[in-house]
Design a protein around this motif. Structure first.
Motif, mmCIF file in Angstrom:
data_model
loop_
_atom_site.group_PDB
_atom_site.id
_atom_site.type_symbol
_atom_site.label_atom_id
_atom_site.label_comp_id
_atom_site.label_asym_id
_atom_site.label_seq_id
_atom_site.Cartn_x
_atom_site.Cartn_y
_atom_site.Cartn_z
ATOM 1 N N GLU A 1 27.691 62.684 12.035
ATOM 2 C CA GLU A 1 29.040 62.310 12.539
ATOM 3 C C GLU A 1 29.156 62.536 14.255
ATOM 4 O OE1 GLU A 1 32.647 64.142 11.098
ATOM 5 O OE2 GLU A 1 33.225 62.196 10.264
ATOM 6 N N ALA A 2 28.541 63.324 14.805
ATOM 7 C CA ALA A 2 28.319 64.059 15.944
ATOM 8 C C ALA A 2 27.960 62.705 16.945
ATOM 9 C CB ALA A 2 27.525 65.139 16.269
ATOM 10 N N ARG B 1 32.612 65.232 17.114
ATOM 11 C CA ARG B 1 32.276 64.280 18.026
ATOM 12 C C ARG B 1 32.762 64.832 19.727
ATOM 13 N NH1 ARG B 1 34.113 58.547 15.696
ATOM 14 N NH2 ARG B 1 32.305 59.036 14.017
ATOM 15 N N TYR C 1 23.903 58.690 27.280
ATOM 16 C CA TYR C 1 25.161 59.140 27.479
ATOM 17 C C TYR C 1 25.529 60.513 28.570
ATOM 18 C CZ TYR C 1 29.954 60.424 26.464
ATOM 19 O OH TYR C 1 31.414 60.889 26.559
ATOM 20 N N ARG D 1 18.937 63.005 22.211
ATOM 21 C CA ARG D 1 20.357 62.862 22.931
ATOM 22 C C ARG D 1 20.483 64.385 23.786
ATOM 23 N NH1 ARG D 1 26.128 61.993 20.682
ATOM 24 N NH2 ARG D 1 25.832 63.828 19.672
ATOM 25 N N ARG E 1 33.181 67.730 20.404
ATOM 26 C CA ARG E 1 32.326 68.948 20.885
ATOM 27 C C ARG E 1 30.990 68.505 21.358
ATOM 28 N NH1 ARG E 1 33.137 73.469 16.305
ATOM 29 N NH2 ARG E 1 35.234 74.349 17.045
ATOM 30 N N ALA E 2 30.678 67.222 20.706
ATOM 31 C CA ALA E 2 29.242 66.623 21.113
ATOM 32 C C ALA E 2 29.421 66.187 22.641
ATOM 33 C CB ALA E 2 28.789 65.536 20.181
ATOM 34 N N ALA E 3 30.588 65.462 22.788
ATOM 35 C CA ALA E 3 30.909 65.046 24.315
ATOM 36 C C ALA E 3 31.175 66.161 25.260
ATOM 37 C CB ALA E 3 31.949 64.078 24.247
ATOM 38 N N PRO F 1 31.948 74.712 27.175
ATOM 39 C CA PRO F 1 30.773 73.870 26.901
ATOM 40 C C PRO F 1 29.962 73.505 28.018
ATOM 41 C CG PRO F 1 32.794 72.946 25.647
ATOM 42 C CD PRO F 1 33.021 74.072 26.243
ATOM 43 N N GLY F 2 28.623 73.430 28.108
ATOM 44 C CA GLY F 2 28.022 73.209 29.210
ATOM 45 C C GLY F 2 26.993 72.416 28.941
ATOM 46 N N PHE G 1 24.045 68.909 15.772
ATOM 47 C CA PHE G 1 24.982 69.519 14.837
ATOM 48 C C PHE G 1 24.215 69.000 13.470
ATOM 49 C CE2 PHE G 1 27.391 68.639 18.590
ATOM 50 C CZ PHE G 1 28.392 69.480 18.711
ATOM 51 N N SER H 1 29.723 69.028 25.188
ATOM 52 C CA SER H 1 28.465 69.811 25.486
ATOM 53 C C SER H 1 27.295 68.894 26.263
ATOM 54 C CB SER H 1 27.767 70.379 24.556
ATOM 55 O OG SER H 1 27.607 69.476 23.364
ATOM 56 N N PHE I 1 32.436 76.544 22.395
ATOM 57 C CA PHE I 1 33.441 75.683 21.520
ATOM 58 C C PHE I 1 34.605 76.503 20.892
ATOM 59 C CE2 PHE I 1 29.691 73.013 20.244
ATOM 60 C CZ PHE I 1 29.926 72.071 21.162
ATOM 61 N N ARG J 1 23.524 73.918 27.921
ATOM 62 C CA ARG J 1 23.423 74.270 26.509
ATOM 63 C C ARG J 1 23.813 72.931 25.627
ATOM 64 N NH1 ARG J 1 28.098 77.401 26.770
ATOM 65 N NH2 ARG J 1 28.078 76.569 28.817
ATOM 66 N N PHE K 1 27.720 58.991 18.391
ATOM 67 C CA PHE K 1 28.501 57.830 18.878
ATOM 68 C C PHE K 1 28.485 56.626 18.030
ATOM 69 C CE2 PHE K 1 28.695 60.483 22.814
ATOM 70 C CZ PHE K 1 29.661 61.291 22.305
#
Ligand SMILES: Nc1ncnc2c1ncn2[C@@H]1O[C@H](COP(=O)(O)OP(=O)(O)OP(=O)(O)O)[C@@H](O)[C@H]1O
Ligand SMILES: [Mg+2]
Lengths: 264, 273
Positions: free
Chosen positions: A84-85, B170, A98, A146, B172-174, A72-73, A80, B176, A55, A76, A87
């Motif tokens: 809030e991370a 959010r 997802y 997730r 960043r989550a998407a 990002p990949g 968090f 990764s 990031f 990995r 959806f």
């Protein structure tokens, strides 16, 4: 899991908003190892984790499984601190699906994957709920499921249980331990909680206070699982880490003029 | 040890007390009815002491409304104004939402359009009425165009603000989890922005009522604005009142409908009134 992958940080430095937050960090993490990152607040633990996640750009070398990290990949996964991370408009199941959906898994494969990992974190019964209908602990489990659904070889967790009550935290710590054993993933886990680190980690890494924070101590936790925090060796390690971090905290307070010599 | 204790101390928000008077005894509905009845009563009392051309009584106004309803003028006016508002507002949404998303997402588009946004912020639709009539004629086009202008502006700005407010976490989550730029835009940014779009749409609907009246007054043919304006020619002040009251109700009804519909449709996107 596809294959286990190690992490190598080679002279890593990060500059944010003109401040060199961390500098010259060298760290080797073996494939399948569980490493906890401890340190005073604001020293740069999240920053370092974000560098591994891709990031945040860094100088020096960041390698995962021998490949340089450039962003990002999916190999990995990141859990968090804040839910809030998730959806919030997707159900628990849809959140978990997802990742698999993106990599082109069919509808039935997706269903199978989400069922497997929701069962693993004990949330299959809540598949069709929205995140807003869950407790804080349940939301963190959804985040974990997730991430697992993508079968990452490395899992990065930034104080995932920092906002939870002590009981829920204990349950989830046991679960993370179990999941780690089940998947064999390499885990880097940031925490404030020394006990949590001793309970989970193969090695505990502490950081010095920033700016230009670096790695201070690397302590091997040579205790058999399941661990007993009242074990004399665990207590000794706890004391050592507490003093180690405490001295850094004092250093930073003194630097800010918040701590005078007599009080120290 | 006090040092560590202090560092560890979590700050907790003090529990808020409800402000005084928010727990007024009696139901909210009763208060509303009392407020409306009181208003009409004051209106009635004032109208007793003033000539009807200056202030028609509630009774005169009701009679005027019945008269306008019976010859069909009122229904036609409501339909004409509502139609223009819905068409202009709908088109404004269809155009404003994508522009807002693109401006929020792509810096270069934002930079490109920013001077116009910053300039037209200060130009209310009413200032453009004359131009609209010159360019588009006194018919439907000019009125719909003005509503469109009002709407596009508000919806674009709100959507843009929504895109800028999408939590970094959010995104960043998407990323990764494997989402590329296009998928992130479509599956994270757009859904996260829905509450802002709804706010923009509601503001725009309210402003459409301001705009429609000025547009219909300038090129008065039909519609509630025209009704209000033309009443003057017949010295029928009560028709002005009818027009104003119907306008208020209509706006209220539209807003409630939109609020209710968006809460039903978009609750899971965080739209909650
Ligand atoms: N965008 C930024 N611009 C400038 N400075 C930043 C930025 N982000 C973080 N920092 C600084 O970098 C330092 C490290 O932040 P980081 O979040 O990594 O700390 P941390 O160790 O995770 O702290 P905590 O334990 O409180 O979570 C902090 O001093 C912070 O002020
Ligand atoms: Mg942090």
């Amino acid at each position: 899991m596809t294959k286990y992958e190690g992490i190598r940080l080679d002279g890593v430095g990060v500059t944010l908003g003109g401040t060199e937050v961390v500098a010259n960090v060298d760290l080797d993490i073996a494939p399948g190892e569980f490493v906890c990152l401890l340190g005073p607040s604001g020293c740069g633990k999240s920053t370092l984790l974000n560098v591994i996640a891709g990031f945040v750009p860094a100088t020096g070398g960041v390698f995962v499984g021998g490949h340089e990290v450039k962003g990002p990949g999916v190999e990995r996964g990141v859990v968090f601190q804040s839910a809030e991370a998730l959806f919030p408009w997707l159900t628990v199941r849809q959140n978990v699906e997802y990742g698999p959906k993106i990599r082109g898994a069919s509808r039935s494969e997706c269903a199978e994957i989400s069922e497997r990992y929701l069962r693993l974190v004990g949330l299959f019964h809540a598949s069709d709920k929205l995140p807003s209908e869950l407790s804080g602990g349940m939301r963190q489990r959804v985040q974990i499921a997730r991430v697992l659904a993508n079968e990452p070889s490395v899992i990065l967790m930034d104080e995932p249980f920092g906002a939870l009550d002590a009981q829920t935290r204990e349950v989830l710590q046991r679960e993370v331990d179990r999941i780690w054993r089940a998947t064999g993933a390499t885990i880097v886990f940031v925490t404030h909680d020394i006990s949590e680190a001793i309970l989970l980690a193969d090695r505990v890494v502490t950081m010095s206070v920033g700016p230009r924070a670096r790695i201070k101590t690397v302590a091997k936790v040579d205790l058999e699982h399941p661990r007993d925090l009242m074990d004399p060796r665990a207590l000794a390690l706890h004391r050592m880490l507490r003093d180690d971090i405490g001295s850094e905290v004092n250093k930073s307070l003194r630097a800010q003029g918040l701590l005078t010599e007599e009080a120290a | 040890m006090s040092v560590q204790g202090e560092v560890m101390t979590a700050t907790r928000e003090p529990r808020r007390r409800r402000p005084f008077l928010s727990r007024w005894p009696g139901s909210g509905a009763a208060m509303t009815v009392a407020s409306i009845v009181g208003g009409i009563l004051i209106w009635q009392l004032l109208s007793l002491r003033l000539p009807p051309l200056f202030l028609p009584s509630p009774r005169d106004t009701v009679l005027g409304a019945i008269e306008l309803w019976q010859d069909g003028t009122l229904q036609m006016a409501i339909l004409a104004s509502s139609g223009r508002i819905l068409v202009g507002w709908g088109l404004g949404l269809v155009v404003g939402v994508p522009i807002g998303i693109l401006m929020g997402h792509f810096r270069w588009i934002r930079t490109l359009l920013d001077p116009y946004i910053e300039f037209f912020r200060f130009i209310p639709p009413i200032a453009l009425v004359t131009l609209a009539v010159i360019w588009l004629g006194p018919g439907e086009m000019s009125k719909v165009a003005l509503i469109f202008y009002t709407t596009v502006f508000l919806v674009t700005l709100n959507t843009l603000a929504g895109v800028r407010a999408v939590p970094e976490l959010r995104l960043r989550a998407a990323a990764s989890l494997g989402a590329g730029a296009v998928r992130t835009l479509w599956t994270v940014i757009v859904p996260s922005t829905v509450p802002y779009m709804v706010t923009g749409a509601r503001l725009a609907l309210g402003n459409s009522f301001l705009t429609i009246v000025s547009a219909e007054i300038v090129s008065a043919e039909d519609g509630l604005g025209a009704l209000i304006w033309l009443a003057r020619n017949y010295s029928r002040t009560e028709w002005v009142f009818v027009g104003i009251i119907v306008l208020g109700w209509l706006g209220y009804a539209f807003d409630r409908l939109l609020k209710y519909a968006s809460m039903r449709l978009f609750a899971r996107y965080g739209v909650n009134g």
